[in-house]
Enzyme design. Sequence first.
Site, PDB file in Angstrom:
ATOM      1  N   HIS A 161       0.815  -1.217   0.000  1.00 20.93           N
ATOM      2  CA  HIS A 161       0.000   0.000   0.000  1.00 20.93           C
ATOM      3  C   HIS A 161       0.849   1.267   0.000  1.00 20.93           C
ATOM      4  O   HIS A 161       0.411   2.315  -0.488  1.00 20.93           O
ATOM      5  CB  HIS A 161      -0.969   0.003   1.190  1.00 20.93           C
ATOM      6  CG  HIS A 161      -0.356   0.306   2.510  1.00 20.93           C
ATOM      7  ND1 HIS A 161       0.407  -0.609   3.216  1.00 20.93           N
ATOM      8  CD2 HIS A 161      -0.379   1.435   3.287  1.00 20.93           C
ATOM      9  CE1 HIS A 161       0.797  -0.067   4.347  1.00 20.93           C
ATOM     10  NE2 HIS A 161       0.346   1.164   4.419  1.00 20.93           N
ATOM     11  N   ASP A 162       2.062   1.187   0.518  1.00 20.14           N
ATOM     12  CA  ASP A 162       2.940   2.367   0.582  1.00 20.14           C
ATOM     13  C   ASP A 162       4.087   2.311  -0.418  1.00 20.14           C
ATOM     14  O   ASP A 162       5.073   3.046  -0.265  1.00 20.14           O
ATOM     15  CB  ASP A 162       3.513   2.513   2.003  1.00 20.14           C
ATOM     16  CG  ASP A 162       2.617   3.341   2.915  1.00 20.14           C
ATOM     17  OD1 ASP A 162       1.717   4.040   2.405  1.00 20.14           O
ATOM     18  OD2 ASP A 162       2.812   3.296   4.140  1.00 20.14           O
ATOM     19  N   LYS A 165       5.959   5.318  -1.844  1.00 15.63           N
ATOM     20  CA  LYS A 165       6.930   6.092  -1.055  1.00 15.63           C
ATOM     21  C   LYS A 165       8.366   5.891  -1.537  1.00 15.63           C
ATOM     22  O   LYS A 165       9.246   6.681  -1.182  1.00 15.63           O
ATOM     23  CB  LYS A 165       6.814   5.733   0.423  1.00 15.63           C
ATOM     24  CG  LYS A 165       5.555   6.286   1.077  1.00 15.63           C
ATOM     25  CD  LYS A 165       5.508   5.992   2.567  1.00 15.63           C
ATOM     26  CE  LYS A 165       4.272   6.612   3.209  1.00 15.63           C
ATOM     27  NZ  LYS A 165       4.194   6.331   4.664  1.00 15.63           N
TER      28      LYS A 165
END
Length: 348
Positions: A161-162, A165
């Site tokens: 989900h990240d 980043k």
Amino acid sequence: MRRVQLDQLTDNMILAKSIYHDGNLILAKGMDKLKDYVDKLEKYGIFSVYVKDDISVDIEVLDAIHYETREKCKRILNNCFNTIKNQGNLSDSIIDEMVVSILSDLFEKDDVIVSMADIGVKDDATLIHSVNTAVFSVLTGRRMNLSESELRSLAEGALFHDIGKVLISSDILLKDGKLSDDEFDNMKEHSLLGYEILLERTNMSEEARKIALQHHERLDGSGYPYGLYGDQISKLARIVAVSDVYDALTAERCYRKSMSNFKAYSIIKQDVGIKYDEEVFKKFMLNIAVYPNGVVVHLSDGTHGIVSRQNKGMPFRPVVRVIDDRDKEYIKLYDLNLLDDYGIYILD
């Protein structure tokens, strides 16, 4: 075993859980004289450790998945993030290995109540957060009776989900303090960036990819990147939204100590039905120890103690190993089941 802040370490405490950085051992389980290592740990962004001593030696602090599974997933995720930085595609078999490992561990146990938090250095923060979010999300998905295919998509999407980043500057990710408005706007781009990465470089399902895109959307339209409302947000993304913010609040960061589980619970609960899905939150909290095993609590009768055991379905009434030192000449130590005495409750 219990978790203590570094400034609470005493000479009789032994390290109960090894601490690693990038797969390398920093401090080994069983070490003593822990106060000698405080400066070293703080430089790594670590503010608390798991220890055992005379009053906590028989207290179990349980994780939802095996240590080996957690470390394997962090290692694979790190390789995946580096692959994306180098403009490569992600291997479906590698992703599947992580998903299968997590699902297998979680399906070994019934009615898991998570007490243990993964302690790691600041450079590992995104990896630790990704694994924690996946574990919390799958546990919640099981409580919601999701199908096997939905759980697989949930695990995949939560693990990545990240991933957006990796394209955000580390100066922003690891900033010691509040982000400026421009920095925060840049940080918010990770949702759309993550979706584009997963769309272009994986064969993930659209439901898994939507998790990366929508996990910061909120039911009232106050989220990002698109300000979606209610059912416009996918069911799986609504699950990950709760898991994501809970872990973010309770995790240690290089710029702050962790928030207590109870405080995180209280903050999220204020927005349940407004920003967060009510059913998701109820199912999520069935997996979480509001007062985890091994934490110090203060009781309404003036005593304090260490949470030693959970009572299923009663997250605010655990068993507490009481340390009654009100009489300075005689300290009493005993276990108090808060289900047996509703006149006593936890203050903090």
